[in-house]
Design an enzyme around this catalytic site. Structure first.
Site, PDB file in Angstrom:
ATOM      1  N   SER A 134      88.301  21.280 -32.016  1.00  0.00           N
ATOM      2  CA  SER A 134      87.102  21.213 -31.162  1.00  0.00           C
ATOM      3  C   SER A 134      86.854  19.756 -30.788  1.00  0.00           C
ATOM      4  CB  SER A 134      85.903  21.744 -31.950  1.00  0.00           C
ATOM      5  OG  SER A 134      84.690  21.456 -31.300  1.00  0.00           O
ATOM      6  N   TYR A 147      79.789  23.447 -38.637  1.00  0.00           N
ATOM      7  CA  TYR A 147      80.838  23.535 -37.608  1.00  0.00           C
ATOM      8  C   TYR A 147      81.550  22.198 -37.460  1.00  0.00           C
ATOM      9  CZ  TYR A 147      83.026  24.842 -33.148  1.00  0.00           C
ATOM     10  OH  TYR A 147      83.941  25.127 -32.147  1.00  0.00           O
TER      11      TYR A 147
HETATM   12  N1  LIG Z   1      84.183  27.933 -26.341  1.00  0.00           N
HETATM   13  C1  LIG Z   1      84.284  26.648 -26.556  1.00  0.00           C
HETATM   14  O1  LIG Z   1      83.788  25.835 -25.762  1.00  0.00           O
HETATM   15  C2  LIG Z   1      85.023  26.128 -27.745  1.00  0.00           C
HETATM   16  C3  LIG Z   1      85.164  24.765 -27.860  1.00  0.00           C
HETATM   17  C4  LIG Z   1      85.859  24.225 -28.929  1.00  0.00           C
HETATM   18  C5  LIG Z   1      86.412  25.076 -29.870  1.00  0.00           C
HETATM   19  N2  LIG Z   1      86.253  26.423 -29.758  1.00  0.00           N
HETATM   20  C6  LIG Z   1      86.891  27.238 -30.778  1.00  0.00           C
HETATM   21  O2  LIG Z   1      87.698  28.224 -30.182  1.00  0.00           O
HETATM   22  C7  LIG Z   1      87.838  29.333 -31.080  1.00  0.00           C
HETATM   23  C8  LIG Z   1      87.530  30.611 -30.318  1.00  0.00           C
HETATM   24  O3  LIG Z   1      86.182  30.602 -29.920  1.00  0.00           O
HETATM   25  P1  LIG Z   1      85.639  31.256 -28.569  1.00  0.00           P
HETATM   26  O4  LIG Z   1      85.021  30.184 -27.789  1.00  0.00           O
HETATM   27  O5  LIG Z   1      86.682  32.112 -27.951  1.00  0.00           O
HETATM   28  O6  LIG Z   1      84.430  32.113 -29.167  1.00  0.00           O
HETATM   29  P2  LIG Z   1      84.246  33.665 -29.435  1.00  0.00           P
HETATM   30  O7  LIG Z   1      84.380  34.386 -28.136  1.00  0.00           O
HETATM   31  O8  LIG Z   1      82.983  33.757 -30.219  1.00  0.00           O
HETATM   32  O9  LIG Z   1      85.505  34.049 -30.338  1.00  0.00           O
HETATM   33  C9  LIG Z   1      85.550  33.821 -31.721  1.00  0.00           C
HETATM   34  C10 LIG Z   1      86.573  34.749 -32.321  1.00  0.00           C
HETATM   35  O10 LIG Z   1      86.612  34.585 -33.745  1.00  0.00           O
HETATM   36  C11 LIG Z   1      86.476  35.862 -34.327  1.00  0.00           C
HETATM   37  N3  LIG Z   1      85.900  35.865 -35.657  1.00  0.00           N
HETATM   38  C12 LIG Z   1      84.667  35.457 -36.033  1.00  0.00           C
HETATM   39  N4  LIG Z   1      84.481  35.676 -37.338  1.00  0.00           N
HETATM   40  C13 LIG Z   1      85.620  36.254 -37.800  1.00  0.00           C
HETATM   41  C14 LIG Z   1      86.054  36.745 -39.055  1.00  0.00           C
HETATM   42  N5  LIG Z   1      85.260  36.726 -40.143  1.00  0.00           N
HETATM   43  N6  LIG Z   1      87.301  37.281 -39.169  1.00  0.00           N
HETATM   44  C15 LIG Z   1      88.111  37.344 -38.111  1.00  0.00           C
HETATM   45  N7  LIG Z   1      87.755  36.917 -36.875  1.00  0.00           N
HETATM   46  C16 LIG Z   1      86.531  36.370 -36.737  1.00  0.00           C
HETATM   47  C17 LIG Z   1      85.578  36.607 -33.369  1.00  0.00           C
HETATM   48  O11 LIG Z   1      85.583  37.992 -33.610  1.00  0.00           O
HETATM   49  P3  LIG Z   1      84.275  38.879 -33.195  1.00  0.00           P
HETATM   50  O12 LIG Z   1      84.345  39.047 -31.707  1.00  0.00           O
HETATM   51  O13 LIG Z   1      84.485  40.142 -33.959  1.00  0.00           O
HETATM   52  O14 LIG Z   1      83.065  38.112 -33.619  1.00  0.00           O
HETATM   53  C18 LIG Z   1      86.234  36.209 -32.057  1.00  0.00           C
HETATM   54  O15 LIG Z   1      87.416  36.937 -31.858  1.00  0.00           O
HETATM   55  C19 LIG Z   1      86.905  29.051 -32.249  1.00  0.00           C
HETATM   56  O16 LIG Z   1      87.643  28.505 -33.324  1.00  0.00           O
HETATM   57  C20 LIG Z   1      85.951  28.012 -31.681  1.00  0.00           C
HETATM   58  O17 LIG Z   1      85.400  27.197 -32.669  1.00  0.00           O
HETATM   59  C21 LIG Z   1      85.577  26.965 -28.716  1.00  0.00           C
END
Ligand SMILES: NC(=O)c1ccc[n+]([C@@H]2O[C@H](COP(=O)([O-])OP(=O)(O)OC[C@H]3O[C@@H](n4cnc5c(N)ncnc54)[C@H](OP(=O)(O)O)[C@@H]3O)[C@@H](O)[C@H]2O)c1
Length: 242
Positions: A134, A147
């Protein structure tokens, strides 16, 4: 050989039902990989998008050791640790459960999933790990202490594992996504002032799309990146350059 192809490779992507994980799974399938879309619930939409290249697996990291037996059971060449959660509260009020829940999913699960993968891949002498870090692997952020700690940890562990495993044929790298339009950033985008302030700071002049991360993950999983080890690659429209 096409150095950007994933033909013949088996990839496992965690948190693949939505957002960045879904985009990574789809991009890898398009690049020729057989993709295991892992989720704590069924990844039906992702499987539909991948067609014959994809299959599903249940992995819930509320147990950080959930993946302990996955890699001994079959050959998996590429691991993408994408599953992650975020909790927001003032540092002065932040609860122990919001600390532990985030650290368990974002950091502890990631490390022990990498360890399980490496135990199977090291004897084969090849494998690729891509961790999702991130901007908060580099910056402090506001109201997201667990986080920020977890994502700084992801960057550090990526380097540690690369140091131990690079000479043994495993590439360990990370992607630091900028501000991407997913569930994770819904609260930010719902706040017009915050959303505007973020947009104004992004040199590329737009929020990121999950596909931007998907294509980078393909690159870091393909032979084209064989000499890249321990890197945290910013895919942020220039945010950190500013
Ligand atoms: N969006 C951004 O701007 C951004 C920026 C930097 C980093 N990230 C990182 O990118 C990654 C994906 O995030 P995203 O933005 O795509 O958000 P998201 O749509 O909330 O996706 C998060 C994913 O993690 C899964 N998850 C959460 N808790 C879990 C558990 N206990 N066991 C297994 N899976 C679990 C969620 O499943 P559920 O749908 O079932 O909750 C979902 O598939 C994360 O590591 C996040 O920190 C995102």
């Amino acid at each position: 050989m096409n150095a950007f192809s994933l033909e013949g490779q088996v990839a496992l992507v965690t948190g693949a039902n939505t957002g960045i994980g879904q985009a990574i799974a789809v991009a890898m399938a398009q690049a020729g990989a057989e993709v295991i879309a892992a989720g704590r619930r069924d990844c039906d939409e992702t499987l539909a998008l991948m067609g014959a290249q994809g299959r599903g697996m249940r992995l819930d990291f509320s147990d950080p050791m959930a993946a302990r037996d996955v890699f001994a059971a079959e050959r998996i060449d590429i691991l993408v640790n994408n599953a992650g959660i975020i909790r927001r509260d003032d540092a002065v009020d932040f609860s122990e459960s919001d600390w532990d829940d985030v650290m368990d999913v974002n950091l502890k699960s990631l490390f022990f999933t990498c360890q399980a993968f490496a135990r199977a891949a090291l004897p084969r002498g090849r494998g690729k790990i891509v961790n999702i870090a991130s901007l908060l692997s580099f910056q402090g952020g506001i109201r997201v202490p667990s986080y920020t700690a977890s994502k700084h940890g992801v960057a550090g562990l990526t380097k540690l594992m690369a140091n131990e495993w690079a000479a043994k044929g495993l590439n360990v790298n990370a992607i630091a996504p900028g501000y991407i339009e997913t569930n994770n950033t819904e609260a930010l985008r719902a706040d017009p002032a915050r959303s505007q302030a973020i947009l104004e700071r992004i040199p590329a002049g737009r929020w990121g799309r999950a596909e931007d991360i998907g294509q980078t993950a393909v690159f870091l999983s393909a032979p084209a990146s064989d000499y890249i080890n321990g890197t945290v690659l910013n895919v942020d429209g220039g945010w950190l350059a500013r």
